[in-house]
Design a protein around this motif. Structure first.
Motif, PDB file in Angstrom:
ATOM      1  N   GLU A 145       0.826  -1.206   0.000  1.00  0.00           N
ATOM      2  CA  GLU A 145       0.000   0.000   0.000  1.00  0.00           C
ATOM      3  C   GLU A 145       0.863   1.260   0.000  1.00  0.00           C
ATOM      4  O   GLU A 145       0.534   2.242  -0.674  1.00  0.00           O
ATOM      5  N   ALA A 146       1.974   1.239   0.737  1.00  0.00           N
ATOM      6  CA  ALA A 146       2.870   2.399   0.772  1.00  0.00           C
ATOM      7  C   ALA A 146       3.517   2.628  -0.591  1.00  0.00           C
ATOM      8  O   ALA A 146       3.632   3.775  -1.043  1.00  0.00           O
ATOM      9  N   LEU A 147       3.939   1.558  -1.242  1.00  0.00           N
ATOM     10  CA  LEU A 147       4.524   1.696  -2.582  1.00  0.00           C
ATOM     11  C   LEU A 147       3.508   2.278  -3.557  1.00  0.00           C
ATOM     12  O   LEU A 147       3.821   3.210  -4.309  1.00  0.00           O
ATOM     13  N   VAL A 148       2.298   1.738  -3.555  1.00  0.00           N
ATOM     14  CA  VAL A 148       1.257   2.221  -4.464  1.00  0.00           C
ATOM     15  C   VAL A 148       0.927   3.686  -4.173  1.00  0.00           C
ATOM     16  O   VAL A 148       0.808   4.505  -5.094  1.00  0.00           O
ATOM     17  N   ALA A 149       0.797   4.035  -2.906  1.00  0.00           N
ATOM     18  CA  ALA A 149       0.483   5.420  -2.533  1.00  0.00           C
ATOM     19  C   ALA A 149       1.543   6.388  -3.048  1.00  0.00           C
ATOM     20  O   ALA A 149       1.227   7.525  -3.416  1.00  0.00           O
ATOM     21  N   ASP A 150       2.790   5.940  -3.088  1.00  0.00           N
ATOM     22  CA  ASP A 150       3.880   6.786  -3.576  1.00  0.00           C
ATOM     23  C   ASP A 150       4.144   6.615  -5.065  1.00  0.00           C
ATOM     24  O   ASP A 150       5.060   7.232  -5.612  1.00  0.00           O
ATOM     25  N   GLY A 151       3.347   5.749  -5.730  1.00  0.00           N
ATOM     26  CA  GLY A 151       3.504   5.546  -7.173  1.00  0.00           C
ATOM     27  C   GLY A 151       4.729   4.754  -7.561  1.00  0.00           C
ATOM     28  O   GLY A 151       5.209   4.860  -8.689  1.00  0.00           O
ATOM     29  N   ILE A 152       5.236   3.929  -6.647  1.00  0.00           N
ATOM     30  CA  ILE A 152       6.470   3.184  -6.889  1.00  0.00           C
ATOM     31  C   ILE A 152       6.152   1.768  -7.362  1.00  0.00           C
ATOM     32  O   ILE A 152       5.472   1.015  -6.663  1.00  0.00           O
ATOM     33  N   PRO A 153       6.640   1.387  -8.549  1.00  0.00           N
ATOM     34  CA  PRO A 153       6.426   0.013  -9.022  1.00  0.00           C
ATOM     35  C   PRO A 153       7.163  -0.998  -8.147  1.00  0.00           C
ATOM     36  O   PRO A 153       8.264  -0.742  -7.676  1.00  0.00           O
ATOM     37  N   PHE A 154       6.540  -2.168  -7.963  1.00  0.00           N
ATOM     38  CA  PHE A 154       7.137  -3.257  -7.184  1.00  0.00           C
ATOM     39  C   PHE A 154       8.276  -3.906  -7.959  1.00  0.00           C
ATOM     40  O   PHE A 154       9.275  -4.317  -7.397  1.00  0.00           O
TER      41      PHE A 154
ATOM     42  N   GLY B 178      -8.158  -3.509 -21.084  1.00  0.00           N
ATOM     43  CA  GLY B 178      -8.735  -2.953 -19.866  1.00  0.00           C
ATOM     44  C   GLY B 178      -7.756  -2.702 -18.737  1.00  0.00           C
ATOM     45  O   GLY B 178      -8.168  -2.383 -17.619  1.00  0.00           O
ATOM     46  N   VAL B 179      -6.458  -2.830 -18.989  1.00  0.00           N
ATOM     47  CA  VAL B 179      -5.466  -2.596 -17.948  1.00  0.00           C
ATOM     48  C   VAL B 179      -5.406  -1.099 -17.638  1.00  0.00           C
ATOM     49  O   VAL B 179      -5.404  -0.263 -18.537  1.00  0.00           O
ATOM     50  N   ARG B 180      -5.360  -0.791 -16.339  1.00  0.00           N
ATOM     51  CA  ARG B 180      -5.269   0.595 -15.882  1.00  0.00           C
ATOM     52  C   ARG B 180      -3.799   0.956 -15.676  1.00  0.00           C
ATOM     53  O   ARG B 180      -3.061   0.229 -15.010  1.00  0.00           O
ATOM     54  N   PHE B 181      -3.411   2.061 -16.254  1.00  0.00           N
ATOM     55  CA  PHE B 181      -2.051   2.565 -16.113  1.00  0.00           C
ATOM     56  C   PHE B 181      -2.047   3.781 -15.203  1.00  0.00           C
ATOM     57  O   PHE B 181      -2.948   4.613 -15.266  1.00  0.00           O
ATOM     58  N   THR B 182      -1.013   3.889 -14.383  1.00  0.00           N
ATOM     59  CA  THR B 182      -0.830   5.074 -13.553  1.00  0.00           C
ATOM     60  C   THR B 182       0.197   6.011 -14.169  1.00  0.00           C
ATOM     61  O   THR B 182       0.337   7.145 -13.723  1.00  0.00           O
ATOM     62  N   GLN B 183       0.921   5.525 -15.165  1.00  0.00           N
ATOM     63  CA  GLN B 183       1.868   6.359 -15.915  1.00  0.00           C
ATOM     64  C   GLN B 183       1.843   5.915 -17.356  1.00  0.00           C
ATOM     65  O   GLN B 183       2.040   4.732 -17.647  1.00  0.00           O
ATOM     66  N   GLN B 184       1.568   6.825 -18.256  1.00  0.00           N
ATOM     67  CA  GLN B 184       1.606   6.496 -19.680  1.00  0.00           C
ATOM     68  C   GLN B 184       3.067   6.405 -20.128  1.00  0.00           C
ATOM     69  O   GLN B 184       3.969   6.771 -19.367  1.00  0.00           O
ATOM     70  N   PRO B 185       3.335   5.906 -21.335  1.00  0.00           N
ATOM     71  CA  PRO B 185       4.726   5.799 -21.780  1.00  0.00           C
ATOM     72  C   PRO B 185       5.459   7.137 -21.656  1.00  0.00           C
ATOM     73  O   PRO B 185       4.963   8.177 -22.089  1.00  0.00           O
ATOM     74  N   THR B 186       6.621   7.063 -21.023  1.00  0.00           N
ATOM     75  CA  THR B 186       7.422   8.250 -20.736  1.00  0.00           C
ATOM     76  C   THR B 186       8.860   7.987 -21.145  1.00  0.00           C
ATOM     77  O   THR B 186       9.467   7.012 -20.692  1.00  0.00           O
TER      78      THR B 186
ATOM     79  N   VAL C  24       3.704   2.554 -16.270  1.00  0.00           N
ATOM     80  CA  VAL C  24       3.412   1.845 -15.029  1.00  0.00           C
ATOM     81  C   VAL C  24       1.953   1.424 -15.016  1.00  0.00           C
ATOM     82  O   VAL C  24       1.061   2.249 -15.262  1.00  0.00           O
ATOM     83  N   LEU C  25       1.713   0.140 -14.730  1.00  0.00           N
ATOM     84  CA  LEU C  25       0.366  -0.414 -14.726  1.00  0.00           C
ATOM     85  C   LEU C  25      -0.002  -0.955 -13.351  1.00  0.00           C
ATOM     86  O   LEU C  25       0.858  -1.243 -12.521  1.00  0.00           O
TER      87      LEU C  25
ATOM     88  N   GLY D 203      -2.768  -5.548  -6.197  1.00  0.00           N
ATOM     89  CA  GLY D 203      -2.185  -4.715  -5.171  1.00  0.00           C
ATOM     90  C   GLY D 203      -0.817  -4.148  -5.485  1.00  0.00           C
ATOM     91  O   GLY D 203      -0.168  -3.600  -4.598  1.00  0.00           O
ATOM     92  N   ASN D 204      -0.376  -4.253  -6.746  1.00  0.00           N
ATOM     93  CA  ASN D 204       0.961  -3.785  -7.120  1.00  0.00           C
ATOM     94  C   ASN D 204       0.920  -2.863  -8.318  1.00  0.00           C
ATOM     95  O   ASN D 204       0.066  -3.010  -9.195  1.00  0.00           O
ATOM     96  N   LEU D 205       1.888  -1.978  -8.370  1.00  0.00           N
ATOM     97  CA  LEU D 205       2.192  -1.261  -9.596  1.00  0.00           C
ATOM     98  C   LEU D 205       3.377  -1.970 -10.236  1.00  0.00           C
ATOM     99  O   LEU D 205       4.330  -2.368  -9.550  1.00  0.00           O
ATOM    100  N   ILE D 206       3.310  -2.150 -11.547  1.00  0.00           N
ATOM    101  CA  ILE D 206       4.347  -2.851 -12.294  1.00  0.00           C
ATOM    102  C   ILE D 206       4.813  -1.940 -13.419  1.00  0.00           C
ATOM    103  O   ILE D 206       3.988  -1.389 -14.155  1.00  0.00           O
ATOM    104  N   GLN D 207       6.105  -1.795 -13.550  1.00  0.00           N
ATOM    105  CA  GLN D 207       6.666  -0.972 -14.629  1.00  0.00           C
ATOM    106  C   GLN D 207       6.984  -1.839 -15.827  1.00  0.00           C
ATOM    107  O   GLN D 207       7.539  -2.934 -15.682  1.00  0.00           O
ATOM    108  N   ILE D 208       6.604  -1.368 -17.015  1.00  0.00           N
ATOM    109  CA  ILE D 208       7.120  -1.980 -18.244  1.00  0.00           C
ATOM    110  C   ILE D 208       8.138  -0.993 -18.790  1.00  0.00           C
ATOM    111  O   ILE D 208       7.976   0.219 -18.668  1.00  0.00           O
TER     112      ILE D 208
END
Length: 129
Positions: A68-77, A96-104, A113-114, A119-124
């Motif tokens: 939860e702390a990682l997600v709150a701070d936007g940090i991928p696991f 239907g995947v939700r992204f918190t960061q579009q391609p940057t 970041v998806l 419960g995780n954010l994952i970076q591609i």
């Protein structure tokens, strides 16, 4: 020394297995009953004998607050390499995947970041060069 197994902490193993295989495209490798949970690993379709990702239950008392702390701070696991971040972003959004960061573009690396629904954010990412 080499990495053969790594983990991602998930809130529901069945949901995680569906997401990581049906959506992200990984392949199941192991699914072994272990008490109330299972030893579930997935691998890249491009490297079936490569690193295994364990879909680890987040049952330890520290796991959920950590996630939860990682997600709150936007940090991928963790991060997964892809050949083309924009194309993978488009493919996953269509599913239907939700992204918190579009391609940057960040110089030598492009990231997005998806939310893995578990419960995780994952970076591609794609590293050029």
């Amino acid at each position: 020394m080499r990495i053969t197994v790594t983990s991602v902490l998930v809130d529901d193993q069945d949901k995680a297995l569906r997401f990581y295989t049906d959506v992200l495209g990984f392949r199941p490798k192991h699914d072994v009953p272990m008490g109330p949970h299972r030893w579930i690993t997935v691998v890249s379709a491009d490297s079936p004998d490569g690193v295994e990702l364990v879909l680890e239950p987040d049952e330890h008392p520290a796991a959920r607050p950590f996630k939860e702390a990682l997600v709150a701070d936007g940090i991928p696991f963790t991060a997964f390499d892809v050949d083309d971040v924009a194309a993978e972003y488009d493919r996953l959004r269509a599913l239907g995947v939700r992204f918190t960061q579009q391609p940057t573009d960040m110089g030598p690396v492009t990231t997005a970041v998806l939310d893995d629904t578990c419960g995780n954010l994952i970076q591609i990412q794609h590293v050029s060069g």
